[in-house]
Every structure is written in structure tokens, then in C-alpha cells.
Design a protein around this motif. Structure first.
Motif: not given
Length: 58
Positions: A4-6, A10-13, A35-37, A41-42
Motif C-alpha cells: 500500500a503506497i501512502l 509503504q505498508i507491505a501486506c 486500515f488505510v482510508p 492511499l496513493h
């Protein structure tokens, strides 16, 4: 794996679930990570794109 690119990094999942207002991210043990709204989220990228090409996706 996914990333998830913020704006802050980044958050790896391992997997994710869409909700009405964002993404829920989970690790390989199916534990909740974050949780990423959608507003923050890019992008959501599959790790395979990092291995396939040396160029930046940013």
C-alpha cells in the motif's frame, strides 16, 4: 505480497480487503496490520511489479 503506497511511505501486506471507506491490510498469519482510508492511499501495488522492472513506479 502487496504494498500500500501512502504519502508517508509503504505498508507491505499479504492480502487486503476492500471496505466502504478504505482497505484493511493483513499479514501472512492473517493478522490485521492497518486500515488505510482511500483518501490516503496513493496506490496498491503487487510486489511482482518490483521484481519485473528496475525502474521506479513512483
Amino acid at each position: 505480497m502487496y504494498r500500500a503506497i501512502l504519502p508517508e511511505g509503504q505498508i507491505a501486506c499479504e492480502r487486503y480487503e476492500h471496505t466502504e471507506t478504505g482497505l484493511e491490510l493483513y499479514d501472512e498469519d492473517d493478522e490485521f496490520l492497518a486500515f488505510v482510508p482511500y483518501a490516503n492511499l496513493h496506490a496498491l501495488a503487487d510486489d511482482e511489479i518490483y521484481a519485473a522492472d528496475e525502474r521506479s513506479i513512483m
